[in-house]
Design an enzyme around this catalytic site. Structure first.
Site, PDB file in Angstrom:
ATOM      1  N   HIS A 290      14.591 134.155 -78.218  1.00  0.00           N
ATOM      2  CA  HIS A 290      14.726 134.863 -79.488  1.00  0.00           C
ATOM      3  C   HIS A 290      16.032 135.659 -79.545  1.00  0.00           C
ATOM      4  CE1 HIS A 290      13.161 135.772 -83.314  1.00  0.00           C
ATOM      5  NE2 HIS A 290      11.890 135.837 -82.997  1.00  0.00           N
TER       6      HIS A 290
ATOM      7  N   ASP B 202       9.118 113.880 -86.582  1.00  0.00           N
ATOM      8  CA  ASP B 202       8.700 112.530 -86.183  1.00  0.00           C
ATOM      9  C   ASP B 202       9.736 111.979 -85.206  1.00  0.00           C
ATOM     10  OD1 ASP B 202       7.912 109.905 -85.901  1.00  0.00           O
ATOM     11  OD2 ASP B 202       7.815 109.477 -88.057  1.00  0.00           O
TER      12      ASP B 202
END
Length: 458
Positions: free
Chosen positions: A169, A389
């Site tokens: 982060h 995908d």
């Protein structure tokens, strides 16, 4: 379930960029907003079945061969993606830079002894952490403290995959993570034109400061609300489309027109969590609603979502009991978010950005100090994660791993799309007794279900 969820670690390696990072890009400068973030690793989990068509095929399927090919494809495409997202293959050097040394992303391969559908039929929160590579990094020195990215791929007995992506982060927010994973999967499918080259120049807009100190970080601002004792309970609740429509209607009034689904859900959760907090504490001081806001589209002119960094800021709404109705909470939240406008973001740019940042951080601290407690919301909705995908279909579920052991930042709500996109899942971490209150609260239970979604691939 716990005994059946044993995982076997198969291998660990570093996936390096397929091409070396040019010498003039060897140092990646963090921006001012990156300095406010901590070096911890949010863990996003994507679950993929083997493939519906393969499982229904009448021909003999060599699952081991398919798994081997897919693993190799994941590694090769990741290597290629890292040539675009080269800071993710580097090491945190100091508070203002990443050394882009091409050391790579730490990559773990593991095997689960159960099929994917057995896990998804009754997801076990105590087992989710096993899919994360963070725990394994402790065994090999200071990886967690230095590297930017870690990934674990877990193969289930059926040939299904769980891919856990952990990005520091200090370098990435959810928007950056989405851009990276989208590009990685596009490369895997050989759709190179869909791979997004990130803008790695946020530091030129929001220059970092050598005078930045720890009291200005998000961690310092939330320190009063970090619990060092007591157990954390993490639950997932589902808001279905019909329930969201009813909730939006209930939050609508002469003062509030067309509340968004995020506004309505945030208002309901805040109201009922505050009720739990007030019952336990016995006080009725104001509480704080904090919503993390993406600044990219609030800059004038807006910058692209593929601008790398933690370009976010907290909107803070201090709420009293008198403002506790849904429409009142929506109004307070809207007002807080509207303050984070183009003029505010402009004040944080350039050479004077740090001076104004320091004042804004002080204002955040002042508001927070008036609150008894706080509920923090971060929305991953519309992040496109269910469209990922790699070439064998989209994920059937995504989740987020958070450690339940103290010290912990409680009262955290992560909002995510459901797989079909018409609902929202709320992943919530509360103190155990507050969660028990919520799970028996009639107003809350009117709108939510704690259940497993309908996984049609199984």
């Amino acid at each position: 379930m716990e005994e059946k969820m044993d995982l076997e670690m198969i291998s660990t390696e570093w996936i390096k960029p397929s091409s070396p990072t040019p010498s003039h890009l060897k140092t990646y400068k963090l921006c001012l907003f990156d300095q406010q973030g901590g070096h911890h690793f949010p863990s996003l989990l994507l679950f993929f079945p083997l493939n519906q068509n393969l499982r229904l095929s009448s021909t003999l399927v060599d699952i081991d061969h398919i798994v081997s090919e897919r693993l190799q494809l994941l590694k090769q495409s990741l290597s290629e993606a890292l040539t675009l997202y080269y800071p993710l293959a580097g090491k945190i050097k100091d508070d203002i830079s990443v050394e882009c040394n091409d050391e790579g992303i730490y990559f773990v391969e593991a095997r689960a002894k159960i099929p994917l559908n057995q896990f998804l039929n009754q997801p076990d929160r105590s087992s989710v952490g096993k899919f994360s590579p963070i725990k394994d990094s402790e065994k090999i020195g200071q990886i967690e403290e230095l590297c930017v990215g870690q990934i674990q791929v877990t193969i289930f007995a059926c040939g299904g995959f769980a891919i856990c992506i952990c990005l520091s982060h200090k370098v990435c927010d959810a928007i950056t993570a989405s851009s990276f994973i989208t590009s990685w999967s596009a490369i895997a499918r050989k759709n190179i034109e869909e791979a997004i080259r990130p803008d790695c120049d946020a530091a030129s807009i929001f220059p970092p400061s050598d005078e930045f100190f720890s009291e200005l970080t998000f961690a310092a601002q939330t320190l009063p609300f970090v619990k060092t004792s007591g157990r954390v309970a993490i639950r997932r609740f589902v808001f279905e489309a019909k329930a969201i429509a009813k909730l939006k209607a209930k939050a609508t009034s002469s003062r509030v027109q067309n509340p968004t689904r995020i506004e309505a859900i945030s208002a309901l959760l805040s109201k009922r969590i505050f009720a739990a907090l007030n019952k336990r504490s016995g006080t009725h001081k104001p509480n704080l609603i904090r919503h993390i806001v993406n600044l990219r589209r609030r800059i004038k002119p807006p910058i692209a979502d593929y601008c790398m960094g933690n370009i976010i800021w907290p909107a803070n709404a201090l709420c009293t009991e008198e403002e506790g109705d849904l429409d009142g909470l929506v109004i307070k939240l809207r007002e807080a978010i509207e303050l984070i406008n183009g003029d505010f973001v402009k004040s944080l740019q350039g050479d004077e950005g740090f001076v104004n940042y320091r004042k804004a951080a002080h204002d955040v601290h002042e508001v927070s100090s008036k609150a008894e407690d706080m509920v923090t919301f971060t929305s991953w909705c519309n992040g496109g994660f269910y469209n990922i995908d790699f070439g064998w279909g989209k994920p059937v579920w995504l989740s987020f791993f958070q450690d339940e052991s103290p010290p912990a930042f409680m009262n955290l709500v992560i909002l995510m799309d459901t797989r079909l996109g018409d609902g929202i899942e709320a992943l919530m971490s509360l103190r155990e007794e507050d969660m028990a209150f919520l799970e028996s609260d009639e107003e809350f239970l009117t709108f939510v279900k704690e259940r497993v979604p309908d996984y049609s691939p199984f």
